[in-house]
Structure formats: structure tokens, C-alpha cells
Enzyme design. Structure first.
Site, mmCIF file in Angstrom:
data_model
loop_
_atom_site.group_PDB
_atom_site.id
_atom_site.type_symbol
_atom_site.label_atom_id
_atom_site.label_comp_id
_atom_site.label_asym_id
_atom_site.label_seq_id
_atom_site.Cartn_x
_atom_site.Cartn_y
_atom_site.Cartn_z
ATOM 1 N N LYS A 76 0.864 -1.183 0.000
ATOM 2 C CA LYS A 76 0.000 0.000 0.000
ATOM 3 C C LYS A 76 0.901 1.234 0.000
ATOM 4 C CE LYS A 76 -3.904 1.868 2.745
ATOM 5 N NZ LYS A 76 -4.751 1.636 3.936
ATOM 6 N N SER A 151 -9.608 1.599 2.875
ATOM 7 C CA SER A 151 -8.723 2.374 2.044
ATOM 8 C C SER A 151 -7.618 1.561 1.366
ATOM 9 C CB SER A 151 -8.071 3.472 2.895
ATOM 10 O OG SER A 151 -7.235 2.906 3.893
ATOM 11 N N SER A 175 -9.835 -0.859 7.032
ATOM 12 C CA SER A 175 -9.282 -0.740 5.678
ATOM 13 C C SER A 175 -8.535 -1.940 5.132
ATOM 14 C CB SER A 175 -8.365 0.473 5.597
ATOM 15 O OG SER A 175 -9.156 1.631 5.517
#
Ligand code: GLN
Length: 482
Positions: A76, A151, A175
Site C-alpha cells: 500500500k 482504504s 481498511s
């Protein structure tokens, strides 16, 4: 096609059926073909990837390779890695090349894993659909009109589309679990404090926790083994001995008590989600697990408590982006105040600004007691609820999200609607507990649906073991988007 699990890739590498360079090349080629439609990766650097793979091949040839050596992984865009752009998918950090490496990334590099690139995310990890990214929305590989969740949506989409065997995500309010659910993969948010936060861009520090996302629970256990551990550079890192998170993978489920929170089984859930939950219950019961009803009375209040506290922490954490030391700097300003305000007005997107304003408001003199302090008290009550529940059961089964992945753009003008979709994931972060999402069915439209398993502190091995047993007896996690 690049459909390997981490375990399969390890077997192929150690069996010399493929080299780390060849494996990396296969993934880079797949990314080249499929990423333009998905926008799952925001930064790629094939030269670096292949150099890491080459080093892994040297280790493999020398016979000193570990289990994960040569296996590609995606990060990420929140994890710093020296020499890689780490932008947190914000204009504010679009020009930021990390000068150091996050501990968790370093741990995986030390294990020989090969970096594929950085994945798209909601800006500063604020969002539930991966739509607030400065680099544009990510599409769900199962249906590109839908969000992948957020996210960590880029990481989830990359694993679901088989553009990486595994990825790292971060989970502040859901997330890792929510995008795992929306993309049909498996992801775990560990107990707060067992994975270092050093080098992971801070959103809400008392909630943020990194975790693995992969096709299977077994792969997540292998990754967590390499990721977790005490780190003196993170003041909230827990000083505990090393654990083997694979140790309960073959534990039978007979006699396991599974709590079903009555506040989570409501008409709020879509019928597809109810069906997935029922399928998970049937699967667990068939293996001898027992269901017991439990209660988590503060469930509804966990959303306002979280959005007060996470926004408060975000407003403090994000005050460092001032245009002075690093990141975006406004070109036009007449004095220092204007440098700050123009930089921040230009560098942050609207959701981030909304959170900073809420956070500043609830921390301000006159409102602190009414909002911030009250939310802290609620946080304690939420944690107490879970302890009462765990006196009656070993693990909790819950929905991960009330629906399958929504359409891109559907919550654009209604942020509160997006906040409400976090109802089943947020309480876990308030309490600091470990929890995971694993695939358990599909919606009528063919979108994946996950279910959540929640455990008491430090019960990762038990969670992963239960999920592995479920995956040995079901095939939802093996299904591929077209
Ligand atoms: N959707 C939640 C938020 O926007 C959770 C995000 C996260 O876990 N990073 O804050």
C-alpha cells in the site's frame, strides 16, 4: 496465469521450477496488461523489482533462502521504502521519495520478498472506497463499475486480479477487512501493537495497524510470521516473544464457541450478506463449532466515537505537512502563514480537509470535553463489550460490511453514508483487537462477499486457524474474476 498463492510460489521457487526473476517478470507482465483498467498500482519500478528478484535468486542458489525468499509482494502506498515514492496517494506527498524503510517492509525484505510496487489507496487512508486517491479511483476486478473498498483498495484489487500473490494493507477502521471482503480475498488486522508502525505514514496512530492481504488464511499466517515483532522505533510496539502464527492451522474446529453478536445480524445487512453469513455458520457447524448469541450493545455509538477520535488524531498527525520540510509547497505565498495555508489548501483533497476540520473542532477549547473526552469514554465501553462477549465464546463471527461493493461515485455527495458502512469493522479498532475477513459467497450480481472473524487480544493464530479450516472446506477464496 499468475494465480499462485504465496505457498505455491514458495514451493515452485524452492523446487527450482521457476526463478525469482521469472516470477517477478510474470507479475510485471500481468500488471502491464491489466493495471491500466484497474488503477491498482500507482508506482512501479521494474528495474528495482528485478534487482531484488536477482538478489533473491542468488540466495536461493546458495541454499540459504527462507520460505518467503523470491516471492513478490505489493505495498500500500502508505509504507515507506527507501528510494521508492511513498505518496499515501496524496498530492501532498506526490514528490516524496522515502529516505528510509518502514520496519514491516524491512522485515519482509530481510525475508527475501520482492517489491512489485505501491498500491492505490484513499488519500492518507481516509475513506471506504478508494475514491479519494489523488491518482484516481481503483476499479473492482470483479466489476469495474464498482469500488474495490477502501482504504487498502489497491492492495485488495491487486491480489484479487492476481497482479500480486500478496499485499500489505493498513487498517485504522476497517481498511484491510472491508476491501478484502469487497474483492474476494483474505486479510487480517492484527492486535494493535504487534506489527510496527515505524515508517507507515500516520493517520490515527492509536488505531493504525498493518496487516497482510492474500488469497488464503494460510498465506496471511506465513506473512504475519515475517512481519510481526517488537520494534524499539515504535513506542506502541509490544515487547512480546516471537510467535508462530501458523501453529493452529491444523486445529480442528470441534467444540469451538462462535459468538454471533445480535446487533450485527440486522435488517441493515443486504440479503446477500445474510446469505454469506448463513453459509459461514453452516460451514462452521458442519465442523463441530457451536454458535452462541452474544451482545455488543455500543455498536451504533462506535461510529461517532471513531470519527471523533480518528479525526482528532489525524488533525494532529497531518499538521506536519506545512510545505517547509518535505512534500508539496505552494508556489505563491507572501508570508509564512500563507505558505502554510496555500500549501495545505492545494495539497490535501476534500475528505482529508473534512477530517482535519472535524478533528480540530473536537479538540478545541470548549468542545474537548463534549466530544473528544466523551468519545474516549465510549472507546473504553466498546472494549468492555468485547471482553464480556469473549467470556462466552472463543471467536466472533460477523459481517465485514453491510453490503457488497457499492458503485463508484455512489457516496460522492454523502460522506456520512460512507462512514456508516464501517459499522462492523470500526469497533474492533476502537478496542485494538485482531480481526480478519475471508470470502464467504457472492452477491446476486456476482460481487464477492466476505465475513469477519474477530478474536480476543493476541488470538491471531486461532483466527487464522479457524479461517484455514473454513477454506479447506469451501472454495469461495479460489474463485477468480473474469
Ligand atoms: N473508512 C474508515 C475511515 O475512513 C477506515 C479507514 C482505514 O481503516 N484506514 O477512516
Amino acid at each position: 496465469m499468475t494465480t499462485y498463492t504465496v505457498k505455491q510460489a514458495a514451493q515452485m521457487l524452492h523446487g527450482k521450477q521457476i526463478s525469482a526473476v521469472e516470477l517477478a517478470q510474470e507479475y510485471l507482465a500481468a500488471i502491464d496488461t491489466k493495471n491500466p483498467a484497474l488503477n491498482a498500482y500507482v508506482t512501479l519500478d521494474s528495474e528495482r523489482t528485478l534487482a531484488e528478484a536477482q538478489a533473491a535468486d542468488t540466495l536461493l542458489a546458495s541454499g540459504s533462502a527462507g520460505l518467503l525468499t523470491g516471492i513478490p509482494i505489493a505495498y500500500k502506498d502508505i509504507f515507506c521504502q527507501q528510494g521508492w515514492r511513498t505518496a499515501c496517494s496524496s498530492k501532498m506527498l506526490d514528490n516524496f521519495i522515502a529516505p528510509y524503510t518502514a520496519t514491516v517492509v524491512q522485515n519482509l525484505l530481510d525475508a527475501g520478498m520482492v517489491t512489485l510496487g505501491r498500491t492505490n489507496m484513499d488519500e492518507f487512508a481516509m475513506g471506504s472506497g478508494n475514491e479519494t486517491s489523488f491518482y484516481g479511483a481503483t476499479a473492482n476486478p470483479w466489476n469495474t463499475a464498482h469500488v474495490p473498498g477502501g482504504s487498502s483498495g489497491g492492495s485488495a484489487a491487486a491480489v484479487a486480479a492476481r497482479l500480486a500473490p500478496a499485499a500489505l494493507g493498513s487498517d485504522t477502521g476497517g481498511s484491510i477487512r472491508q476491501p478484502a471482503s469487497h474483492c474476494g480475498i483474505t486479510g487480517i488486522k492484527p492486535t494493535y501493537g504487534i506489527v510496527s508502525r515505524f515508517g507507515m505514514v500516520a493517520y490515527a496512530s492509536s488505531f493504525d495497524q498493518a496487516g497482510p492481504m492474500a488469497q488464503t488464511a494460510e498465506d496471511c499466517a506465513l506473512l504475519l510470521n515475517a512481519m510481526a515483532g517488537f520494534d524499539e522505533r515504535d513506542s506502541t510496539s509490544l515487547e512480546r516473544g516471537k510467535e508462530d502464527y501458523t501453529r493452529e492451522l491444523s486445529s480442528p474446529l470441534k467444540g469451538l464457541k462462535i459468538g454471533l453478536p445480535k446487533e450485527y445480524f440486522t435488517a441493515n445487512n443486504s440479503s446477500d450478506v445474510q446469505a454469506a453469513l448463513q453459509a459461514a455458520i453452516n460451514l462452521l457447524q458442519a465442523q463441530g463449532a457451536q454458535m452462541v448469541e452474544v451482545s455488543l450493545p455500543q455498536t451504533e455509538l462506535s461510529i461517532p466515537a471513531y470519527y471523533v477520535l480518528a479525526s482528532a488524531e489525524a488533525s494532529t498527525n497531518l499538521s506536519r505537512y506545512d510545505g517547509v520540510r518535505y512534500g508539496h509547497r505552494a508556489a505563491q505565498f507572501g508570508n509564512l502563514d500563507e505558505l502554510y495555508s496555500n500549501t495545505r489548501a492545494e495539497g490535501f483533497g476534500s475528505e482529508v480537509k473534512r477530517r482535519i476540520m472535524i478533528g480540530t473542532y473536537v479538540l478545541s477549547h470548549g468542545y474537548y470535553d463534549a466530544y473528544y473526552l466523551k468519545a474516549q469514554k465510549l472507546r473504553r465501553l466498546v472494549a468492555n463489550d468485547f471482553q464480556a462477549a469473549f467470556s462466552q465464546c472463543d471467536l466472533i463471527l460477523a459481517p465485514t460490511a453491510p453490503t457488497a461493493a457499492p458503485l463508484i461515485g455512489s457516496t460522492e455527495n454523502d460522506p456520512v453514508q460512507a462512514y456508516l458502512s464501517d459499522i462492523y469493522t470500526i469497533a474492533v479498532n476502537l478496542a485494538g483487537l485482531p480481526a480478519m475477513s475471508l470470502p464467504a459467497g457472492f452477491s446476486a450480481e456476482g460481487l464477492p462477499i466476505g465475513v469477519q472473524l474477530i478474536g480476543n487480544y493476541f488470538s491471531e493464530a486461532k483466527l487464522l486457524g479457524a479461517a484455514h479450516q473454513m477454506q479447506l472446506n469451501s472454495d469461495w477464496h479460489t474463485k477468480l474474476p473474469e
